[in-house]
Design a protein around this motif. Sequence first.
Motif, mmCIF file in Angstrom:
data_model
loop_
_atom_site.group_PDB
_atom_site.id
_atom_site.type_symbol
_atom_site.label_atom_id
_atom_site.label_comp_id
_atom_site.label_asym_id
_atom_site.label_seq_id
_atom_site.Cartn_x
_atom_site.Cartn_y
_atom_site.Cartn_z
ATOM 1 N N ILE A 158 0.806 -1.226 0.000
ATOM 2 C CA ILE A 158 0.000 0.000 0.000
ATOM 3 C C ILE A 158 0.842 1.281 0.000
ATOM 4 O O ILE A 158 0.394 2.312 -0.496
ATOM 5 N N LEU A 159 2.052 1.229 0.553
ATOM 6 C CA LEU A 159 2.815 2.458 0.777
ATOM 7 C C LEU A 159 3.054 3.246 -0.495
ATOM 8 O O LEU A 159 2.944 4.476 -0.502
ATOM 9 N N HIS A 160 3.381 2.581 -1.601
ATOM 10 C CA HIS A 160 3.706 3.313 -2.831
ATOM 11 C C HIS A 160 2.475 3.735 -3.618
ATOM 12 O O HIS A 160 2.587 4.296 -4.709
ATOM 13 N N GLN A 161 1.283 3.468 -3.057
ATOM 14 C CA GLN A 161 0.022 3.982 -3.581
ATOM 15 C C GLN A 161 -0.306 3.576 -5.022
ATOM 16 O O GLN A 161 -0.556 4.421 -5.885
ATOM 17 N N PRO A 162 -0.338 2.285 -5.323
ATOM 18 C CA PRO A 162 -0.785 1.868 -6.662
ATOM 19 C C PRO A 162 -2.284 2.101 -6.791
ATOM 20 O O PRO A 162 -3.000 2.137 -5.780
ATOM 21 N N PRO A 163 -2.800 2.243 -7.992
ATOM 22 C CA PRO A 163 -4.243 2.450 -8.140
ATOM 23 C C PRO A 163 -5.078 1.231 -7.789
ATOM 24 O O PRO A 163 -6.237 1.365 -7.436
ATOM 25 N N LEU A 164 -4.498 0.031 -7.881
ATOM 26 C CA LEU A 164 -5.245 -1.197 -7.594
ATOM 27 C C LEU A 164 -4.493 -2.029 -6.572
ATOM 28 O O LEU A 164 -3.318 -2.357 -6.755
ATOM 29 N N LEU A 165 -5.186 -2.364 -5.486
ATOM 30 C CA LEU A 165 -4.620 -3.234 -4.459
ATOM 31 C C LEU A 165 -5.247 -4.613 -4.587
ATOM 32 O O LEU A 165 -6.470 -4.761 -4.537
ATOM 33 N N LEU A 166 -4.403 -5.639 -4.767
ATOM 34 C CA LEU A 166 -4.840 -7.028 -4.858
ATOM 35 C C LEU A 166 -4.514 -7.707 -3.537
ATOM 36 O O LEU A 166 -3.339 -7.796 -3.161
ATOM 37 N N ALA A 167 -5.520 -8.177 -2.826
ATOM 38 C CA ALA A 167 -5.292 -8.738 -1.493
ATOM 39 C C ALA A 167 -5.935 -10.118 -1.403
ATOM 40 O O ALA A 167 -7.153 -10.259 -1.533
ATOM 41 N N ASP A 168 -5.108 -11.129 -1.194
ATOM 42 C CA ASP A 168 -5.568 -12.517 -1.112
ATOM 43 C C ASP A 168 -5.757 -12.882 0.357
ATOM 44 O O ASP A 168 -4.794 -13.044 1.097
ATOM 45 N N GLU A 169 -7.002 -13.008 0.793
ATOM 46 C CA GLU A 169 -7.363 -13.349 2.175
ATOM 47 C C GLU A 169 -6.671 -12.404 3.174
ATOM 48 O O GLU A 169 -5.933 -12.842 4.059
ATOM 49 N N PRO A 170 -6.905 -11.089 3.082
ATOM 50 C CA PRO A 170 -6.158 -10.144 3.914
ATOM 51 C C PRO A 170 -6.477 -10.228 5.398
ATOM 52 O O PRO A 170 -5.683 -9.747 6.218
ATOM 53 N N THR A 171 -7.622 -10.798 5.789
ATOM 54 C CA THR A 171 -7.990 -10.809 7.206
ATOM 55 C C THR A 171 -7.755 -12.144 7.883
ATOM 56 O O THR A 171 -8.057 -12.292 9.069
ATOM 57 N N VAL A 172 -7.200 -13.123 7.161
ATOM 58 C CA VAL A 172 -6.933 -14.426 7.775
ATOM 59 C C VAL A 172 -5.890 -14.263 8.888
ATOM 60 O O VAL A 172 -4.902 -13.555 8.741
ATOM 61 N N GLY A 173 -6.126 -14.932 10.011
ATOM 62 C CA GLY A 173 -5.155 -14.923 11.095
ATOM 63 C C GLY A 173 -5.162 -13.666 11.935
ATOM 64 O O GLY A 173 -4.228 -13.448 12.719
ATOM 65 N N GLN A 174 -6.209 -12.830 11.822
ATOM 66 C CA GLN A 174 -6.240 -11.574 12.559
ATOM 67 C C GLN A 174 -7.217 -11.661 13.733
ATOM 68 O O GLN A 174 -8.289 -12.268 13.624
ATOM 69 N N ASP A 175 -6.844 -11.039 14.854
ATOM 70 C CA ASP A 175 -7.780 -10.900 15.957
ATOM 71 C C ASP A 175 -8.699 -9.716 15.691
ATOM 72 O O ASP A 175 -8.619 -9.061 14.638
ATOM 73 N N ARG A 176 -9.589 -9.408 16.617
ATOM 74 C CA ARG A 176 -10.552 -8.329 16.402
ATOM 75 C C ARG A 176 -9.857 -6.983 16.187
ATOM 76 O O ARG A 176 -10.265 -6.190 15.325
ATOM 77 N N HIS A 177 -8.814 -6.729 16.966
ATOM 78 C CA HIS A 177 -8.132 -5.437 16.860
ATOM 79 C C HIS A 177 -7.391 -5.318 15.531
ATOM 80 O O HIS A 177 -7.489 -4.293 14.855
ATOM 81 N N THR A 178 -6.642 -6.349 15.177
ATOM 82 C CA THR A 178 -5.888 -6.256 13.928
ATOM 83 C C THR A 178 -6.815 -6.346 12.717
ATOM 84 O O THR A 178 -6.540 -5.758 11.677
ATOM 85 N N TRP A 179 -7.947 -7.086 12.867
ATOM 86 C CA TRP A 179 -8.962 -7.092 11.799
ATOM 87 C C TRP A 179 -9.486 -5.683 11.579
ATOM 88 O O TRP A 179 -9.609 -5.221 10.441
ATOM 89 N N ALA A 180 -9.808 -5.003 12.668
ATOM 90 C CA ALA A 180 -10.322 -3.632 12.553
ATOM 91 C C ALA A 180 -9.286 -2.728 11.911
ATOM 92 O O ALA A 180 -9.624 -1.833 11.120
ATOM 93 N N ALA A 181 -7.999 -2.947 12.234
ATOM 94 C CA ALA A 181 -6.944 -2.122 11.646
ATOM 95 C C ALA A 181 -6.811 -2.399 10.150
ATOM 96 O O ALA A 181 -6.689 -1.464 9.339
ATOM 97 N N VAL A 182 -6.837 -3.687 9.766
ATOM 98 C CA VAL A 182 -6.703 -4.051 8.349
ATOM 99 C C VAL A 182 -7.886 -3.529 7.545
ATOM 100 O O VAL A 182 -7.717 -2.890 6.496
#
Length: 755
Positions: free
Chosen positions: A447-471
């Motif tokens: 995300i840092l270099h700000q591409p126009p399209l972000l491709l995310a494969d299962e971005p919330t897997v393995g996250q607790d409630r707090h880190t899920w909310a952050a993601v």
Amino acid sequence: MAQPGAGARGGVGTVDGTARVKGGHVTLKGVTWRPFGRREPVLRDVSFSLVPGERVLLVGPSGSGKSTLLRAVAGLLETADAGELSGSVAIDGHGPGARAGEIGLVLQEPGAGVVASSVGRDVAFGLENVGMPRADMPPAITAAVAAVGLSMPLDTPTGALSGGETQRLALAGALALAPSVLLLDEPTAMLDPGHAAQVRASVEGALAAYPITTVVVEHVLGPWVELVDRMLVLDADGALVADGPVGDVLVGERQRLLDMGIWVPGAPPPDPLASGAVVARPPNRRTQEVAATSLSIDRTTRLLDGSTRTHTAARLDRELEPTAGTATALVGPSGSGKSTVLLGFAGALEPAEGSIDAAGAPVSELSSRELATHVGWVPQWSSSTIIGRTVLDEVLVASHALGDESAERVVEAHALLTTLGLSHLAGADPRELSGGEQRRLAIASAILHQPPLLLADEPTVGQDRHTWAAVVGLLDAYRAGGGAVLVSTHDAALIERSDHVVELTPPPKAPRPPEPRRVLAGRAGPLALMLGALVAIPAGIIPDHWHTSLLVLAVQVVLACLALSAPGAGARPTGRLRRVVLRLLPGVLGGLSVGWSTWLLGGHDTTTAFTAALRVLIIVLPSAVLLPLVDPDRLGDHLAQRLRMPARPVVALAAALQRVHTFGAVWSEISLARRVRGLGLDARRPVAMVRDLATVTFGLLVRTLRMAADLAVAMDARGFASASRRTWFATAPWHLADTLVVLGALVPIAAALLL
């Protein structure tokens, strides 16, 4: 359906024909673990005891040490990792793993636990370690595979499985042992709800057949609550802070669990955290959209003999154009091709039908820098694409590759790490992070270099409630800032927040293509093939003149053509000559190098130099023809059963050679990770290209060492370290073809002596 572990003497879960019918008694006293390179321990003074047959749910926030604790119970912490370990672990009063097969462990990243080249052989590995009679293995393997819902033939290459299928294979390998202690590290994290329910049902069935002491790590607790008796809770510092009956802990500690970020059943998803990190800087290039027509994408699996098998991995029956300011969710059951579509958008796979274009050009044909300006990619297994030396370096990779090394980007990188709860790990080795932490790091890196399209494969897997909310908050903010988000997910809450949902269905399975005719040499066993390659050494040394060497080489060429011929009925194998030529290239370069140095140092004697070069080719040619036909699993069988070599080094060698066949895929993963972040090879800059090749090669070395460590853990988790009497799933016959290969390999020696 027959459950793994069911049956009479000699069935799954037996050693020397004696059935195990009770779970193990697990005791931990003061276990503390601090990996080298980390200031603080991952586990702090953890003590508890599990009675035989008890079922436990181990929970805690992301990075709290749950996976580490499972490895401690399995006695595998120091198998692959270096650190300071104190305290003790005992299973039935002895050290963990003292008896082969008493502990079954399903790793968090199950692909790391594949130890064989085919599905059936992989499940059989643990049964071999516990000494099961060969005749009892096939029904046990069939029952274990069926219990987890794998329907493919048992000879299916393990490299052809999807992430979810690989996860179920790992569970089948553990259940087949019917161990006294079963440790499951997020066994359903990558599965769709249907397959996840199937896996839980198979676990429940196994526990009904055998009262196995079971510890399950999961972030989403609800589906497991009815299957367990007790809950253990780790806090963010790796200390045990709650322990009791599952219902009592959920009620009495509810608010505390929610405050820790635990997914308490019945509690609604948290509100995503508002994030201003980076996303308030929408670049102009966000108008450059990536779009796909309806398409079909094929995946090719390379088989052990060097041939390939191609199948349709994903079909998209509509146009897909993620537009600025929107989020699109790809949904569907495991194996439906969601990750494959994302790889297509990342330029890694070219559609067999249809197209994926960016700015009017196929995305697969973009240069590395152009690709990085269009997309950011979060892979399914985040550990496979780490490039940076530290966590902060990893976040900055793409920005630096695109020429942005400003202090402002460093400040934004720190802001991203803070948002995702990783700021305290900025200087840590990213390879030592937990699975959930690595996934959040991959999101920050994309995300840092700000591409126009972000491709995310299962971005919330393995996250607790707090880190899920952050993601999720970060994804929302990125979308609000003008970015387009395309995710593959089974997360119902994330799907609900998406603007568009595209459902994929598994492509219809085409009839399995007829097996191509086997080449004549491929009908021989591994010992004959290796011996045929070895006897080329004297064939290359004996000739003392280039005339003789050239004739010996001609004899070898004729024999190679005969060895690679494939008479008989059926489809003709393709690509044989091309593969041999490619394998010969290093030998040809070596021969030219030897010839040149001989000419240079030998008084410019062309005859001697030519003879030296031909000798190298004589030695190399049989290896290029025969060695790729060696099946690592069969090699282990033959070395142990025919040559009576010790089982441990033989099995370790076979497993390591099986991994060699995956180096091409690993190289591709590393190359894609670099390419999609602006670090791809540039043939127009030779010096930079050589430097990049060296970097990718070093990355392959690092990954290989990590894979070797994970492989050691996976093998020992299935009884390899403590196996005292090993049996073998397959026989090791010597056929007429073996004799003919050896006799054929001796012909060049005879020719050299006669000439």
